[in-house]
Design a protein around this motif. Structure first.
Motif, PDB file in Angstrom:
ATOM      1  N   LEU A 218       0.837  -1.190   0.000  1.00 54.64           N
ATOM      2  CA  LEU A 218       0.000   0.000   0.000  1.00 54.64           C
ATOM      3  C   LEU A 218       0.874   1.243   0.000  1.00 54.64           C
ATOM      4  N   ASN A 219       0.585   2.173  -0.908  1.00 55.51           N
ATOM      5  CA  ASN A 219       1.339   3.418  -1.000  1.00 55.51           C
ATOM      6  C   ASN A 219       0.376   4.599  -1.121  1.00 55.51           C
ATOM      7  N   LEU A 220       0.548   5.582  -0.235  1.00 57.58           N
ATOM      8  CA  LEU A 220      -0.295   6.774  -0.205  1.00 57.58           C
ATOM      9  C   LEU A 220       0.491   7.990  -0.657  1.00 57.58           C
ATOM     10  N   ASN A 221      -0.209   9.019  -1.114  1.00 60.25           N
ATOM     11  CA  ASN A 221       0.485  10.235  -1.527  1.00 60.25           C
ATOM     12  C   ASN A 221       0.835  11.133  -0.334  1.00 60.25           C
ATOM     13  N   PHE A 272      -0.157 -11.626   8.030  1.00 64.21           N
ATOM     14  CA  PHE A 272       1.181 -11.376   8.566  1.00 64.21           C
ATOM     15  C   PHE A 272       1.485  -9.891   8.412  1.00 64.21           C
ATOM     16  N   TYR A 273       1.966  -9.249   9.469  1.00 64.33           N
ATOM     17  CA  TYR A 273       2.211  -7.807   9.413  1.00 64.33           C
ATOM     18  C   TYR A 273       3.570  -7.457  10.042  1.00 64.33           C
ATOM     19  N   PRO A 274       4.238  -6.409   9.559  1.00 63.36           N
ATOM     20  CA  PRO A 274       5.518  -5.987  10.129  1.00 63.36           C
ATOM     21  C   PRO A 274       5.307  -5.254  11.457  1.00 63.36           C
ATOM     22  N   ILE A 275       6.028  -5.657  12.475  1.00 64.62           N
ATOM     23  CA  ILE A 275       5.862  -5.082  13.804  1.00 64.62           C
ATOM     24  C   ILE A 275       6.177  -3.576  13.813  1.00 64.62           C
ATOM     25  N   THR A 289      -9.006  -6.723  13.479  1.00 65.85           N
ATOM     26  CA  THR A 289      -8.399  -5.614  12.756  1.00 65.85           C
ATOM     27  C   THR A 289      -6.982  -5.302  13.235  1.00 65.85           C
ATOM     28  N   VAL A 290      -6.047  -5.233  12.288  1.00 72.07           N
ATOM     29  CA  VAL A 290      -4.691  -4.765  12.548  1.00 72.07           C
ATOM     30  C   VAL A 290      -4.621  -3.313  12.081  1.00 72.07           C
ATOM     31  N   VAL A 291      -4.393  -2.402  13.005  1.00 70.38           N
ATOM     32  CA  VAL A 291      -4.311  -0.982  12.681  1.00 70.38           C
ATOM     33  C   VAL A 291      -2.835  -0.585  12.619  1.00 70.38           C
ATOM     34  N   PHE A 292      -2.456   0.076  11.520  1.00 66.31           N
ATOM     35  CA  PHE A 292      -1.068   0.489  11.338  1.00 66.31           C
ATOM     36  C   PHE A 292      -0.832   1.897  11.894  1.00 66.31           C
ATOM     37  N   LYS A 293       0.418   2.172  12.216  1.00 65.44           N
ATOM     38  CA  LYS A 293       0.806   3.519  12.614  1.00 65.44           C
ATOM     39  C   LYS A 293       0.586   4.481  11.450  1.00 65.44           C
ATOM     40  N   LYS A 294       0.530   5.764  11.753  1.00 67.10           N
ATOM     41  CA  LYS A 294       0.406   6.773  10.704  1.00 67.10           C
ATOM     42  C   LYS A 294       1.549   6.590   9.714  1.00 67.10           C
ATOM     43  N   THR A 295       1.200   6.454   8.428  1.00 68.40           N
ATOM     44  CA  THR A 295       2.216   6.047   7.453  1.00 68.40           C
ATOM     45  C   THR A 295       1.851   6.487   6.038  1.00 68.40           C
ATOM     46  N   LYS A 296       2.847   6.409   5.138  1.00 65.67           N
ATOM     47  CA  LYS A 296       2.605   6.602   3.702  1.00 65.67           C
ATOM     48  C   LYS A 296       2.638   5.279   2.961  1.00 65.67           C
ATOM     49  N   VAL A 298       2.997   0.674   3.528  1.00 62.82           N
ATOM     50  CA  VAL A 298       3.145  -0.518   4.352  1.00 62.82           C
ATOM     51  C   VAL A 298       2.957  -1.743   3.462  1.00 62.82           C
ATOM     52  N   SER A 299       3.621  -2.838   3.816  1.00 69.44           N
ATOM     53  CA  SER A 299       3.480  -4.111   3.088  1.00 69.44           C
ATOM     54  C   SER A 299       3.174  -5.219   4.084  1.00 69.44           C
TER      55      SER A 299
END
Length: 336
Positions: A218-221, A272-275, A289-296, A298-299
């Motif tokens: 996933l890639n965000l602007n 599977f998610y990166p810690i 649900t796995v919630v990710f940190k604020k990011t641009k 993630v894989s």
């Protein structure tokens, strides 16, 4: 109508025709190659839409399906529009199939396979509901409901304890590609709005000619909080968590009788998610649900394993043994 306006209208229709049709030559070549070597490992990505019919409101009436490489979703398109075969993008290899709904739901579903040959080109050709029922090749086995299914993505709404999907998007463009050892789909969502400022998101889903897993990039602007993935939650099916030895990767997983198949059988599902990207785990009413940190960007990976698959994983013990092996590989190599 002026000559200039006519010219502009023609250009618009021409662009729409190119993106809605695309060339099916590449996909047909891939299908032929796989079928000629039916016992060889393969991967396959597919996108198939109707042509020769017409829109009536949000439904596409008439027409026949044609495989395309790229598609800009028409403004009329939504769920149950009967325009895209099995309603989305298909990913398949010898062991399993998946589909991502190309509409506001954006859920990932599982096609359980009873055979190790190519099936997606025929799925949904004989009726919209046919693949929901048991057949010699298998069937749609996951009831996603109002969730993101397995391993899809959305944005977690902390205030309402809900995963928001893709109800408000300016435009969506999807593309499929098949290579010798992997196949993938890229989806570009322009102007995805949940709350606050709209963002652009590109996702890439890759299936390989081995095993059952799919990699999601996933890639965000711009950076975004609340980006998430997960697994649909079923009553009385416990969720298990694990973290790798060096605490680089983790997983959430479920196993049990959680399919649409008539006979009682078992399905295992995992993400599977990166810690380093992990913020928190949340169980909503319907989703682990796995919630990710604020990011641009993630894989991560997701995978299903159906007990009716030929020579597949048949028990809960085998399933978690397989997951622990994969977790170790991720811990050492950062990829599967």
């Amino acid at each position: 109508m002026s000559v200039q306006i006519k010219s502009n209208v023609f250009k618009i229709f021409l662009v729409a025709a190119v993106f809605a049709g695309g060339s099916s030559f590449a996909q047909n070549n891939v299908i032929e190659k796989i079928r000629k070597n039916s016992k060889a490992p393969f991967s396959y990505a597919e996108l198939s839409v109707k042509e020769g019919g017409k829109w009536q409101g949000n439904e596409y009436i008439g027409g026949t399906f044609k495989n395309v490489n790229e598609l800009i979703l028409p403004a009329e398109h939504t769920d149950h529009s009967y325009y895209i075969r099995y309603e989305g993008i298909g990913l398949e290899n010898n062991q399993i199939g998946y589909r991502l709904y190309l509409d506001w739901r954006n859920a990932t579903d599982i096609f359980g396979k009873k055979v190790n040959t190519l099936v997606l080109p025929e799925v949904g050709q004989d009726g919209f509901e046919s693949y929901h029922h048991d057949s010699p090749w298998g069937q749609d086995i996951l009831k996603s409901g109002r969730t993101i299914g397995i391993g899809s993505y959305g944005r977690y709404d902390d205030q309402n304890d809900f995963v928001e999907t893709f109800k408000t998007v300016k435009s969506t463009t999807a593309k499929v590609m098949n290579e010798s050892d992997k196949s993938f789909a890229t989806i570009n969502y322009k102007g995805w709005k949940t709350w606050g400022k709209a963002v652009d998101l590109q996702s890439k889903l890759t299936i390989f000619n081995k095993d059952r897993f799919v990699r999601v990039d996933l890639n965000l602007n711009e950076t975004l909080s609340g980006l998430c993935t997960g697994i649909v939650a079923f009553k009385n099916i416990p969720m298990k968590e694990a973290v790798s030895k060096n605490k680089k990767w983790g997983y959430i997983a479920t196993y049990g009788t959680q399919t649409l198949a008539k006979k009682e059988d078992n399905l295992g599902m995992v993400v599977f998610y990166p810690i380093e990207s992990f913020e928190k785990y949340v169980q909503t009413k319907s989703t682990h649900t796995v919630v990710f940190k604020k990011t641009k960007n993630v894989s991560y990976y997701f995978m299903g394993a159906w007990s009716q698959e030929p020579n597949g994983i048949k028990t809960e013990a085998e399933f978690y043994k397989d997951l622990d092996k994969k977790l170790e590989i991720l811990d050492n190599n950062n990829q599967l």
